[in-house]
Design a protein around this motif. Structure first.
Motif, short mmCIF file in Angstrom:
data_model
loop_
_atom_site.label_atom_id
_atom_site.label_comp_id
_atom_site.label_asym_id
_atom_site.label_seq_id
_atom_site.Cartn_x
_atom_site.Cartn_y
_atom_site.Cartn_z
N UNK B 95 29.33 32.94 37.80
CA UNK B 95 28.52 33.62 36.78
C UNK B 95 29.20 34.94 36.41
N UNK B 96 29.41 35.11 35.11
CA UNK B 96 30.13 36.30 34.63
C UNK B 96 29.35 36.88 33.46
N UNK B 97 29.31 38.20 33.32
CA UNK B 97 28.64 38.78 32.15
C UNK B 97 29.40 38.34 30.90
N UNK B 98 28.69 37.91 29.89
CA UNK B 98 29.33 37.34 28.70
C UNK B 98 30.25 38.37 28.04
N UNK B 99 29.81 39.60 27.97
CA UNK B 99 30.65 40.60 27.31
C UNK B 99 31.95 40.84 28.09
N UNK B 100 31.89 40.71 29.42
CA UNK B 100 33.12 40.84 30.22
C UNK B 100 34.06 39.68 29.98
N UNK B 101 33.48 38.49 29.92
CA UNK B 101 34.30 37.29 29.77
C UNK B 101 35.01 37.31 28.43
N UNK B 141 38.47 31.31 41.12
CA UNK B 141 37.71 32.52 41.44
C UNK B 141 38.63 33.74 41.38
N UNK B 142 39.84 33.58 41.95
CA UNK B 142 40.77 34.71 41.96
C UNK B 142 41.12 35.16 40.55
N UNK B 143 41.27 34.20 39.64
CA UNK B 143 41.61 34.58 38.26
C UNK B 143 40.44 35.22 37.55
N UNK B 144 39.23 34.71 37.83
CA UNK B 144 38.06 35.22 37.12
C UNK B 144 37.63 36.60 37.64
N UNK B 145 38.09 36.89 38.85
CA UNK B 145 37.70 38.18 39.48
C UNK B 145 37.93 39.36 38.54
N UNK B 146 39.03 39.26 37.83
CA UNK B 146 39.41 40.31 36.88
C UNK B 146 38.27 40.66 35.92
N UNK B 147 37.47 39.66 35.58
CA UNK B 147 36.38 39.88 34.61
C UNK B 147 35.06 40.17 35.31
N UNK B 148 35.11 40.26 36.62
CA UNK B 148 33.91 40.59 37.36
C UNK B 148 32.99 39.39 37.55
N UNK B 149 33.17 38.64 38.63
CA UNK B 149 32.29 37.50 38.89
C UNK B 149 31.03 38.02 39.56
#
Ligand SMILES: Cc1ncc(C[n+]2csc(CCOP(=O)(O)OP(=O)(O)O)c2C)c(N)n1
Lengths: 576, 189
Positions: B95-101, B141-149
């Motif tokens: 789950x990621x904030x849409x604006x971050x993604x 997960x490691x790649x998405x971390x950048x966008x704040x999971x």
């Protein structure tokens, strides 16, 4: 069945009694309390022919049921209340599980709505007993009683027997049901008698036919499967010597020529030594407990092992096998016997005698006929065995008394030795003896118990008094927790930490319960006292003041191989 | 070989009996085996449940454990497999904030690379789903971390054997025939 026009609704509590009747139960051991009261009320009024034995503590109920089950070969039944009543039977449930004893335990439980709310006297009985029993089930509706009870009995007594717990809620007890009972004979997920593989049997026969020095070790599986005659036939045809585990005792008569005695830590020298000399070791209905094997890494390394057991999970668990045969001992033994050839192993069989001779001279004679000094435990057991003609059912508690009872009793009949083997539960003795006597009222039941173990369930004197159960209690009083004392002397530098017992006047306790009693400390009185004890069928407590520092020998000390045997505290066995 | 510790997937088929899951996990605890993942649910056969457990053990120990599990009355059958013998997956949700993604230039490319997909997207957050092995779900997960999971969950492993039939099926058929025999016997009595 079929026509159900005349079925009438009865309460769940009555349905329980009718279900027990349908299973052929004639005795239950129990203790009432709040959450099981409807069942007791129904017992009072429903006219069931079942006998209820009121014990003095729920632990007494379950050990009595175990003694009863082991003598009868049928499930013992226990009825107790919820919460503390249920938790008081826990030790016995584990004991029955380890020693494969069929018992059906019925525990009261709070009303359905109160389940899980920490209600008064609520304990999570199915959660607590899940890992320690063969099967459990919480009955929440009267409609489920017949189903659950029939399943419980089927599971308890078939396959490798064990304890089953039925947790019986108030709603189920008070509900009503149109009662109909059908015995359970099949459960899809439960293969109660695994079919032995023909291939395995053939391979076993081949090994046995070729063996020069075959040896059999057998356990309670032989008794459970009623395979005593098949075992004898097998041994005779193959001319194979055999040793018994503690719980295997009495499956063969003590004077059977190929019977070489007990194996294990305090077993006989010959069968232990020969375990590590045989070329084929055939294990029947036993599970290689560490009290039987000593150090596993040196156990029977030279032998090809054939393991016959009804519980597939036991095969290869401790000792790697050449051939594993899962199946019922009776069936497997008769299949093997019919296929194998007749053999003679005279030299091998005769070779046991030299070890026996050493044990006789160094251990047995000094124990049973010391001639002077204090009376010895073995001497008492030997005397009881002699006077009873080896016909008594021998029950033991746990400790030195147990090992002496096992070593020096002789058996003429099967199902004659009852002891807590796998769990080693002190306090087992008195209630188990009560259960045994109730199961076999026509036989003498002699209990050997120490001063420690006696005091763990001494309250059951009350049951003996109320029921008039004619058990013969032989208290081997050494004023120590003798077995622990022995280990402290041998392995803990004689530091006797908390093993000295300051004991009460045991004769006064017996008298308080109106049980006949006699105290012996002089050798010359022993035989007369034993004869008096065995002269009738009434309860009797014989207290013998035995040598206080006595030790059970021979002994395979912990951490040693099964052929590394102490004969006395100073001398080791040297192979001849 | 017998003493080498490997990862095993244990598949257990049970009758639906309350408390059985606790008893089964208890067997692992008693033998000092950690349960890395556990999942339970209905199987394709009516009334039969499936429990899948992943653990590390020696072959000797896992054999014994499986036999101890099968010994429970309400367990129909249990099997153990090393990874080559099964096809297995886990499911992961991120789950990621849409604006971050939306700061990511190439969401589609990223998701394609990982065979992942968006299962819900609203003004506040986006949920991404990926199935695969642990290493793969962890890599995403490691790649998405950048966008704040904000939340990351992973299911237990589920597995099917490489055999053509549900391995318990034969056993059940055999038991059905045996049941018939027992029924006839009891009717005679
Ligand atoms: C319930 C329980 N607690 C503790 C033990 C450990 N234990 C084994 S034998 C023994 C001593 C038994 O002493 P006693 O009953 O006097 O019998 P003896 O060995 O002297 O014959 C003890 C404490 C046990 N087996 N069971």
């Amino acid at each position: 069945m079929g026509t159900d026009n005349n079925k009438k609704a009865i309460t769940g509590s009555e349905a329980l009694w009718r279900s027990l009747e349908a299973e052929g139960v004639n005795t239950v051991f129990g203790y009432p309390g709040g959450q099981i009261m409807p069942v007791y009320d129904s017992f009072y009024s429903c006219g069931t022919p079942i006998r209820h034995v009121l014990v003095r503590h729920e632990q007494g109920a379950i050990h009595a049921a175990q003694g009863y089950a082991r003598v009868k070969g049928e499930p013992g039944v226990v009825i107790v209340t919820s919460g503390p009543g249920a938790t008081n039977v826990i030790t016995g449930v584990v004991d029955a599980m380890t020693d494969s004893t069929p018992v059906v335990v019925i525990t009261g439980q709070v009303a359905n709505a109160a389940l899980g709310t920490d209600a008064f006297q609520e304990a999570d009985v199915t959660g607590l007993t899940g890992p320690i029993c063969k099967w459990n089930y919480q009955i929440r509706r009267a409609e489920d009683i017949a189903w659950a009870v029939s399943r419980a009995f089927f599971i308890a007594k078939t396959g490798r027997p064990g304890p089953v717990v039925l947790d019986f809620t108030k709603d189920a007890q008070n509900g009503t049901v149109e009662f109909e009972y059908k015995k359970c004979t099949f459960i899809r997920s439960y293969v109660h008698i695994p079919k032995p593989s023909d291939q395995a049997i053939e391979k076993a026969v081949e090994l046995i036919d070729k063996a020069q020095k075959p040896f059999v070790v057998f356990g309670q599986g032989v008794t459970i499967s009623n395979a005593e005659p098949e075992l004898m036939e097998f041994l005779k045809k193959g001319d194979i010597p055999a040793g018994a585990t503690l719980l295997g005792l009495s499956a063969l008569p003590s004077d059977f020529p190929l019977y070489m005695g007990m194996i294990g830590m305090h077993g006989n020298v010959a069968p232990n030594v020969k375990t590590n000399e045989c070329d084929v070791l055939i294990a029947v209905g036993m599970r290689f407990d560490d009290r039987v094997t000593g150090t596993v890494s040196t156990y029977a390394k030279q032998a090809k092992v054939i393991h016959i057991d009804i519980d597939p999970s036991e095969i290869g668990k401790i000792i790697p096998v050449e051939v594993g045969i899962k199946g019922d001992a009776k069936q497997v033994l008769s299949a093997i016997t019919s296929k194998m050839k007749e053999s003679k192993h005279t030299e091998w069989v005769d070779s046991f005698a030299a070890c026996q001779e050493v044990e006789q001279v160094k251990v047995i004679t000094p124990e049973v006929a010391p001639g002077e000094g204090h009376i010895k435990m073995g001497e008492v057991v030997d005397c009881v065995s002699r006077v009873s003609g080896g016909k008594a059912i021998v029950v033991t508690d746990v400790g030195q008394n147990q090992m002496m009872g096992a070593r020096y009793s002789r058996f003429a009949q099967k199902r004659s030795f009852i002891s807590s083997g796998g769990l080693g539960t002190m306090g087992f003795g008195i209630p188990a003896a009560i259960g045994a006597k109730i199961a076999a009222p026509d036989r003498q039941v002699c209990l050997f118990v120490g001063d420690g173990g006696l005091q763990m369930t001494v309250q059951e004197y009350g049951t003996i008094m109320q029921e008039g159960t004619g058990v013969k209690i032989v208290l081997l009083n050494n004023n120590w927790l003798g077995n622990v004392r022995q280990w402290q002397e041998l392995f803990f530098g004689e530091r006797y930490s908390q093993t000295r017992m300051v004991n009460p006047d045991f004769s006064l306790i017996a008298k308080a319960y109106g049980i006949k009693t006699r105290f012996v400390e002089n050798r010359k009185d022993l035989e007369d006292a034993v004869s008096e004890m065995l002269s009738d069928d009434s309860p009797f407590i014989l207290e013998v003041h035995v040598e206080e520092n006595g030790m059970v020998m021979p002994m395979v000390p912990p951490g040693k191989g099964i052929n590394q045997i102490m004969l006395t505290d100073k001398e080791w066995f040297e192979n001849v | 070989m017998e003493n080498e510790v490997r990862t095993y997937t244990v598949t257990i088929y049970t009758e639906n009996q309350i408390g059985l899951l606790a008893q089964i996990s208890n067997i692992f605890t008693r033998r000092s085996l950690s349960i890395w993942s556990l999942s339970a649910g209905a199987s394709s056969m009516e009334g039969i449940h499936n429990i899948t457990i992943v653990t590390d053990a020696t072959e000797k120990k896992i054999k014994e454990v499986v036999q101890q599990i099968e010994k429970r009355v309400d367990v129909v059958k249990a099997f153990f497999y090393t990874a080559e013998k099964i096809v297995y997956r886990e499911l992961a949700l991120y789950k990621i904030l849409t604006e971050d993604l939306l700061k990511c230039d190439d969401i589609e490319g990223l998701l394609n690379r990982y065979h992942a997909r968006i299962v819900e997207m609203n003004k506040t957050f986006t949920v991404i789903q990926k199935t695969g092995h642990t290493t793969e779900t962890a890599a995403l997960y490691d790649e998405l971390k950048e966008y704040g999971v904000r939340q990351f969950v992973r299911s237990g492993r589920i597995a099917v054997s490489r055999a053509m039939q549900e391995p318990v099926f034969k056993f059940l058929q055999k038991r059905e025939r045996e049941a018939e025999k027992y029924r006839k016997q009891t009717n005679k009595q």
